[in-house]
Design a protein around this motif. Structure first.
Motif, PDB file in Angstrom:
ATOM      1  N   UNK A 151       0.833  -1.207   0.000  1.00  0.00           N
ATOM      2  CA  UNK A 151       0.000   0.000   0.000  1.00  0.00           C
ATOM      3  C   UNK A 151       0.867   1.257   0.000  1.00  0.00           C
ATOM      4  N   UNK A 152       1.959   1.243   0.751  1.00  0.00           N
ATOM      5  CA  UNK A 152       2.865   2.399   0.746  1.00  0.00           C
ATOM      6  C   UNK A 152       3.474   2.611  -0.638  1.00  0.00           C
ATOM      7  N   UNK A 153       3.844   1.519  -1.308  1.00  0.00           N
ATOM      8  CA  UNK A 153       4.378   1.641  -2.667  1.00  0.00           C
ATOM      9  C   UNK A 153       3.309   2.163  -3.627  1.00  0.00           C
ATOM     10  N   UNK A 154       2.069   1.708  -3.451  1.00  0.00           N
ATOM     11  CA  UNK A 154       0.990   2.191  -4.315  1.00  0.00           C
ATOM     12  C   UNK A 154       0.700   3.668  -4.082  1.00  0.00           C
ATOM     13  N   UNK A 155       0.794   4.117  -2.846  1.00  0.00           N
ATOM     14  CA  UNK A 155       0.565   5.534  -2.560  1.00  0.00           C
ATOM     15  C   UNK A 155       1.603   6.379  -3.280  1.00  0.00           C
TER      16      UNK A 155
ATOM     17  N   UNK B 230       3.755   5.406  -5.939  1.00  0.00           N
ATOM     18  CA  UNK B 230       3.993   5.182  -7.368  1.00  0.00           C
ATOM     19  C   UNK B 230       2.763   4.726  -8.143  1.00  0.00           C
ATOM     20  N   UNK B 231       1.657   4.433  -7.488  1.00  0.00           N
ATOM     21  CA  UNK B 231       0.524   3.849  -8.193  1.00  0.00           C
ATOM     22  C   UNK B 231      -0.788   4.512  -7.868  1.00  0.00           C
ATOM     23  N   UNK B 232      -1.792   3.711  -7.671  1.00  0.00           N
ATOM     24  CA  UNK B 232      -3.158   4.175  -7.469  1.00  0.00           C
ATOM     25  C   UNK B 232      -3.440   4.310  -5.975  1.00  0.00           C
ATOM     26  N   UNK B 233      -3.710   5.540  -5.540  1.00  0.00           N
ATOM     27  CA  UNK B 233      -3.971   5.779  -4.112  1.00  0.00           C
ATOM     28  C   UNK B 233      -5.285   5.169  -3.666  1.00  0.00           C
ATOM     29  N   UNK B 234      -6.245   5.002  -4.557  1.00  0.00           N
ATOM     30  CA  UNK B 234      -7.507   4.372  -4.191  1.00  0.00           C
ATOM     31  C   UNK B 234      -7.326   2.912  -3.819  1.00  0.00           C
ATOM     32  N   UNK B 235      -6.554   2.192  -4.608  1.00  0.00           N
ATOM     33  CA  UNK B 235      -6.269   0.787  -4.304  1.00  0.00           C
ATOM     34  C   UNK B 235      -5.505   0.696  -2.991  1.00  0.00           C
ATOM     35  N   UNK B 236      -4.558   1.594  -2.778  1.00  0.00           N
ATOM     36  CA  UNK B 236      -3.799   1.598  -1.525  1.00  0.00           C
ATOM     37  C   UNK B 236      -4.709   1.841  -0.325  1.00  0.00           C
TER      38      UNK B 236
ATOM     39  N   UNK C  44      -7.923   1.016  -0.091  1.00  0.00           N
ATOM     40  CA  UNK C  44      -8.669  -0.224   0.137  1.00  0.00           C
ATOM     41  C   UNK C  44      -7.823  -1.277   0.824  1.00  0.00           C
ATOM     42  N   UNK C  45      -6.570  -1.411   0.391  1.00  0.00           N
ATOM     43  CA  UNK C  45      -5.660  -2.382   1.008  1.00  0.00           C
ATOM     44  C   UNK C  45      -5.444  -2.037   2.474  1.00  0.00           C
ATOM     45  N   UNK C  46      -5.198  -0.772   2.770  1.00  0.00           N
ATOM     46  CA  UNK C  46      -4.921  -0.371   4.151  1.00  0.00           C
ATOM     47  C   UNK C  46      -6.139  -0.568   5.056  1.00  0.00           C
ATOM     48  N   UNK C  47      -7.321  -0.227   4.556  1.00  0.00           N
ATOM     49  CA  UNK C  47      -8.530  -0.360   5.376  1.00  0.00           C
ATOM     50  C   UNK C  47      -8.813  -1.824   5.695  1.00  0.00           C
ATOM     51  N   UNK C  48      -8.767  -2.676   4.681  1.00  0.00           N
ATOM     52  CA  UNK C  48      -9.088  -4.094   4.903  1.00  0.00           C
ATOM     53  C   UNK C  48      -8.003  -4.771   5.728  1.00  0.00           C
ATOM     54  N   UNK C  49      -6.751  -4.378   5.554  1.00  0.00           N
ATOM     55  CA  UNK C  49      -5.682  -4.952   6.372  1.00  0.00           C
ATOM     56  C   UNK C  49      -5.878  -4.591   7.841  1.00  0.00           C
ATOM     57  N   UNK C  50      -6.248  -3.363   8.114  1.00  0.00           N
ATOM     58  CA  UNK C  50      -6.528  -2.979   9.501  1.00  0.00           C
ATOM     59  C   UNK C  50      -7.697  -3.777  10.060  1.00  0.00           C
ATOM     60  N   UNK C  51      -8.714  -4.000   9.245  1.00  0.00           N
ATOM     61  CA  UNK C  51      -9.840  -4.829   9.685  1.00  0.00           C
ATOM     62  C   UNK C  51      -9.432  -6.273   9.927  1.00  0.00           C
TER      63      UNK C  51
END
Length: 128
Positions: free
Chosen positions: A85-89, A91-97, A99-106
């Motif tokens: 998610x940090x790499x996506x923030x 270099x990539x898509x912040x929206x996907x990052x 989603x990854x961060x929210x579900x990982x925390x859950x």
């Protein structure tokens, strides 16, 4: 009729001089270029990141044969997911990052609840 004129008057010409715009309403194109983000955050990107993270955590959680194994595999998978998610923030898509961060925390919250229930029922901390 006494009062102030609507526009300032130039005494040498005796005609109204146009006012300088206040800037509240744009009078033309901006003086500087406007930067547009190439990958704006969208709901579909957040949902896709969340679905991928859920599948990732599920696959790693299934590797654990007992509660301590599930806890450690979930922590490991979550760390890898947050690094992605940090790499996506950056270099990539912040929206996907997102989603990854929210579900990982859950997922980490669910693992913590499972470990807490085991700890409460047995009186022994399951990870050591």
């Amino acid at each position: 009729m006494h009062g102030q004129p609507g526009h300032p008057v130039d005494p040498t010409v005796a005609r109204a001089v146009p006012r300088t715009p206040s800037g509240l309403f744009p009078a033309g194109p901006p003086s500087r270029p406007t930067w547009r983000e190439p990958n704006p955050v969208t709901g579909s990107g957040v949902a896709m990141g969340g679905a991928l993270a859920a599948a990732w955590l599920l696959l790693f959680g299934l590797l654990g044969r007992d509660v301590p194994g599930y806890g450690w595999w979930t922590v490991f998978a979550g760390v890898i997911a947050w690094l992605a998610a940090l790499a996506l923030v950056r270099f990539g898509d912040r929206g996907v990052a997102t989603g990854v961060a929210i579900v990982t925390a859950g997922g980490w919250s669910i693992a913590a609840a499972v470990l807490a229930v085991r700890w409460a029922t047995t009186g022994d901390w399951p990870l050591w």
